[in-house]
Motif scaffolding. Sequence first.
Motif, PDB file in Angstrom:
ATOM      1  N   TYR A 298      42.491  44.306  44.935  1.00 38.36           N
ATOM      2  CA  TYR A 298      41.163  43.903  44.516  1.00 38.36           C
ATOM      3  C   TYR A 298      41.191  42.463  44.025  1.00 38.36           C
ATOM      4  O   TYR A 298      42.076  42.069  43.263  1.00 38.36           O
ATOM      5  CB  TYR A 298      40.640  44.835  43.413  1.00 38.36           C
ATOM      6  CG  TYR A 298      40.324  46.201  43.946  1.00 38.36           C
ATOM      7  CD1 TYR A 298      39.077  46.470  44.491  1.00 38.36           C
ATOM      8  CD2 TYR A 298      41.276  47.206  43.944  1.00 38.36           C
ATOM      9  CE1 TYR A 298      38.784  47.708  45.002  1.00 38.36           C
ATOM     10  CE2 TYR A 298      41.000  48.450  44.455  1.00 38.36           C
ATOM     11  CZ  TYR A 298      39.756  48.701  44.989  1.00 38.36           C
ATOM     12  OH  TYR A 298      39.472  49.932  45.503  1.00 38.36           O
ATOM     13  N   ASP A 299      40.225  41.678  44.467  1.00 36.69           N
ATOM     14  CA  ASP A 299      40.105  40.278  44.072  1.00 36.69           C
ATOM     15  C   ASP A 299      38.666  39.988  43.684  1.00 36.69           C
ATOM     16  O   ASP A 299      37.749  40.764  43.994  1.00 36.69           O
ATOM     17  CB  ASP A 299      40.530  39.345  45.219  1.00 36.69           C
ATOM     18  CG  ASP A 299      42.030  39.390  45.469  1.00 36.69           C
ATOM     19  OD1 ASP A 299      42.786  39.233  44.496  1.00 36.69           O
ATOM     20  OD2 ASP A 299      42.438  39.566  46.625  1.00 36.69           O
ATOM     21  N   ALA A 319      43.102  29.757  40.260  1.00 35.48           N
ATOM     22  CA  ALA A 319      44.252  30.548  39.818  1.00 35.48           C
ATOM     23  C   ALA A 319      43.877  31.921  39.292  1.00 35.48           C
ATOM     24  O   ALA A 319      44.698  32.582  38.667  1.00 35.48           O
ATOM     25  CB  ALA A 319      45.003  29.774  38.735  1.00 35.48           C
ATOM     26  N   ILE A 320      42.648  32.373  39.532  1.00 36.48           N
ATOM     27  CA  ILE A 320      42.209  33.655  38.961  1.00 36.48           C
ATOM     28  C   ILE A 320      42.768  34.834  39.743  1.00 36.48           C
ATOM     29  O   ILE A 320      43.348  35.757  39.174  1.00 36.48           O
ATOM     30  CB  ILE A 320      40.674  33.700  38.898  1.00 36.48           C
ATOM     31  CG1 ILE A 320      40.177  32.696  37.851  1.00 36.48           C
ATOM     32  CG2 ILE A 320      40.186  35.104  38.562  1.00 36.48           C
ATOM     33  CD1 ILE A 320      38.686  32.563  37.778  1.00 36.48           C
ATOM     34  N   ASN A 321      42.617  34.828  41.060  1.00 34.36           N
ATOM     35  CA  ASN A 321      43.120  35.932  41.868  1.00 34.36           C
ATOM     36  C   ASN A 321      44.639  35.837  42.013  1.00 34.36           C
ATOM     37  O   ASN A 321      45.200  34.754  42.174  1.00 34.36           O
ATOM     38  CB  ASN A 321      42.458  35.924  43.250  1.00 34.36           C
ATOM     39  CG  ASN A 321      41.012  36.373  43.187  1.00 34.36           C
ATOM     40  OD1 ASN A 321      40.676  37.305  42.465  1.00 34.36           O
ATOM     41  ND2 ASN A 321      40.141  35.710  43.941  1.00 34.36           N
ATOM     42  N   THR A 322      45.287  36.992  41.943  1.00 36.05           N
ATOM     43  CA  THR A 322      46.746  37.065  42.012  1.00 36.05           C
ATOM     44  C   THR A 322      47.151  38.161  42.982  1.00 36.05           C
ATOM     45  O   THR A 322      46.312  38.764  43.647  1.00 36.05           O
ATOM     46  CB  THR A 322      47.341  37.382  40.622  1.00 36.05           C
ATOM     47  OG1 THR A 322      47.001  38.746  40.276  1.00 36.05           O
ATOM     48  CG2 THR A 322      46.811  36.439  39.556  1.00 36.05           C
ATOM     49  N   ALA A 323      48.457  38.426  43.017  1.00 33.42           N
ATOM     50  CA  ALA A 323      48.939  39.546  43.827  1.00 33.42           C
ATOM     51  C   ALA A 323      48.550  40.881  43.218  1.00 33.42           C
ATOM     52  O   ALA A 323      48.653  41.917  43.869  1.00 33.42           O
ATOM     53  CB  ALA A 323      50.458  39.461  43.970  1.00 33.42           C
ATOM     54  N   ASP A 341      45.853  43.402  36.473  1.00 36.34           N
ATOM     55  CA  ASP A 341      47.078  44.141  36.156  1.00 36.34           C
ATOM     56  C   ASP A 341      48.319  43.396  36.632  1.00 36.34           C
ATOM     57  O   ASP A 341      49.367  43.991  36.878  1.00 36.34           O
ATOM     58  CB  ASP A 341      47.037  45.550  36.746  1.00 36.34           C
ATOM     59  CG  ASP A 341      46.959  45.553  38.272  1.00 36.34           C
ATOM     60  OD1 ASP A 341      46.940  44.464  38.885  1.00 36.34           O
ATOM     61  OD2 ASP A 341      46.912  46.651  38.859  1.00 36.34           O
ATOM     62  N   VAL A 342      48.217  42.061  36.784  1.00 33.00           N
ATOM     63  CA  VAL A 342      49.384  41.262  37.137  1.00 33.00           C
ATOM     64  C   VAL A 342      50.467  41.483  36.080  1.00 33.00           C
ATOM     65  O   VAL A 342      50.181  41.787  34.917  1.00 33.00           O
ATOM     66  CB  VAL A 342      48.994  39.772  37.247  1.00 33.00           C
ATOM     67  CG1 VAL A 342      48.666  39.192  35.886  1.00 33.00           C
ATOM     68  CG2 VAL A 342      50.082  38.971  37.942  1.00 33.00           C
ATOM     69  N   SER A 496      52.654  29.721  47.312  1.00 31.42           N
ATOM     70  CA  SER A 496      52.639  29.805  45.855  1.00 31.42           C
ATOM     71  C   SER A 496      53.957  30.361  45.350  1.00 31.42           C
ATOM     72  O   SER A 496      54.576  31.221  45.997  1.00 31.42           O
ATOM     73  CB  SER A 496      51.492  30.689  45.362  1.00 31.42           C
ATOM     74  OG  SER A 496      50.243  30.094  45.628  1.00 31.42           O
ATOM     75  N   VAL A 497      54.395  29.879  44.190  1.00 34.02           N
ATOM     76  CA  VAL A 497      55.611  30.377  43.554  1.00 34.02           C
ATOM     77  C   VAL A 497      55.308  30.671  42.090  1.00 34.02           C
ATOM     78  O   VAL A 497      54.421  30.051  41.487  1.00 34.02           O
ATOM     79  CB  VAL A 497      56.776  29.367  43.662  1.00 34.02           C
ATOM     80  CG1 VAL A 497      57.161  29.139  45.094  1.00 34.02           C
ATOM     81  CG2 VAL A 497      56.412  28.052  42.990  1.00 34.02           C
TER      82      VAL A 497
END
Length: 645
Positions: A298-299, A319-323, A341-342, A496-497
């Motif tokens: 979910y993004d 930088a808001i959305n993550t894996a 929940d990152v 991205s890292v």
Amino acid sequence: MKQIACIVFFLVLTQACDVQRKVATGGEAYELKQYSKAIKMLSSEYNKAGNPDSKSYIAYLAGQSHMAVRDVGSAIEWYEKSLRLSDQDRCRYALAKAYKQNEEYDKSLAMFGDLARKNNIPEYTEGYRSLKSIVDNKKYKADPSYELVSPKGNSQYNEYSPFLIEEDKLLFSSDRPADTNEPLTYEWSGNFYSNLYLLDLNSNEVKPYDVIINTSEHEGSAVLNSRRDEIYYTRCEEMELRDKHCRIYMSTKDRGMWTDPIAISFFEERVNVGHPALMADDSLMIFSVGPHGNYDSYDLYYSRRLPTGWTKAAYLPGAINTAGNEKFPTSDQDTMYFSSDVSFGLGGLDIYKTYITSDGSFSNPELLPAPINSGADDFGLVRTSVKGKDIIESGIFTSTRGAGANDELVFYERMKPIVEEEIDEPVEEERVVRVFIAAKVTNEKTGENLSKAKLNFNTLDVPNALTDGKGTFVTEVEINKNYKIKIDKEGFFSKSVDLSSYLDLATVKGSSKTINFAVKLMPIELDKEVVIDNIFYDYDKADIREDAKPPLDTLVNLLKENPAITIELASHTDCRGEIDYNLNLSERRALSAVKYMVSKGIAGERLTSRGYGEGFPTNPCNCDVDCSETDHQANRRTTFKVLDY
């Protein structure tokens, strides 16, 4: 739409496709997301099973089912039973996350450490590294300036996603029974279907919100515009006798009455959309998007309001959305709160804060402290007006930290710090260590250094962050922080890292520490075929198998990192079989892969499917004479090529 005993109907119901189908076994109930039924059936099956491996698997499924309804304590008991019978990494990983969510951080850290030492994969290593930072820095310790209160409007059911309509009128969602005759029909949670309710903060009286808005489907996560004459909310419903999915509905007020709600079509029917939030004088809508049937992608997306209506949904940049999963956005003027929940958080969903900057972008997200955040799911924060001279901030949010593992509304106040009389005492001088990050960026294909590659830090404003002629860039960063850095270079795929500047000062010699990392960027070559490894199909089938999803997910992440790229996704067969049959089969397989990627949030216009049949073999050979099985395997492939960027 209808929620469940966990984290909100959208998180749950977006995947609750088969929750009403009749089942014969606990495993089947689990697969169909009938978790309340699965829990009962799996417990009975566990007692009857004799084989240790079978009992271990049943216990694991029981743990997964309890986690789905946010009963973390029971989930831990079942995971521990499973591990005692058979030591499986998947169960250890699930138990490590459950310990963390239950705030048993030492147990979680030990288990993540064992997993990371055994298998060097990101889920384990990042889980260990981020949790060690939380434990070492005691981020789970509650800020004493916050006071939490549970309102009387809470019940034994789920209450979530508050929105303050007036100073003393709170709109929220709940799966409590609308009337005493309502049947318990929702098999995911074993609870009722959710609706919108209104809480009078003076009398604590709770009433169903409006008969036009509430239906026999799931309704929840609502927001009103500033004039209070428009309402936007999530509804999960069955369309044309198919599975339930979620959309944002809108209704307007006409002479004091809400009109019949209409759905806003941001995506095709099978994509789940919900949790609307309004910003920028109601001209900007932020919402959560997740593909049908998926739990982990979910993004946040956005849409702008034009005179002609709401624009097509677009992926929220920055930088808001993550894996991880990003959900439940809320707004307070130019500030947005959302949950993720990152792994950097304290357990389940954690609340982050960001704001719109002068250039129109969102600032780097800031994790709110404990006790706003906890090991449980915390989400849906809204600010309220401050009352009292010693209160500097107040609001309401949702948390599953209470008894019974239900969503509950939580009121909070932040008090002014108490100033104590200063006492002159000798203070030991604190050791200062400066931390630098040094990047080396090269061409993955040729190995040459890449100059003028741009580094974008998620929580750090670094002007002119470009690599030099040697492909290097060095900057000072804050100690004991986690950073996500996106590297962009014209003509190359962005990447991205994740880096951490957490240090054990006892091991650092001198007054500075440099953290080096290297990034290899792959050049973009138009119309160049790239083979996607490990995409397999069952014989004469075009369905995407479970073992084909990870490589396709990698391609999905690549496209999310590079939002301007459009690709052709193609499928090839070997030479065995009829030419027309092979062409048709390859076309169906390519289209199936494209549909899967669309379901993961990639816009359909960025993808083109193409089936080539046996027409372009990698290893040309005489099909009936000298084609080896290795040749056939190489010719059966799924590929992509970049069409534009």
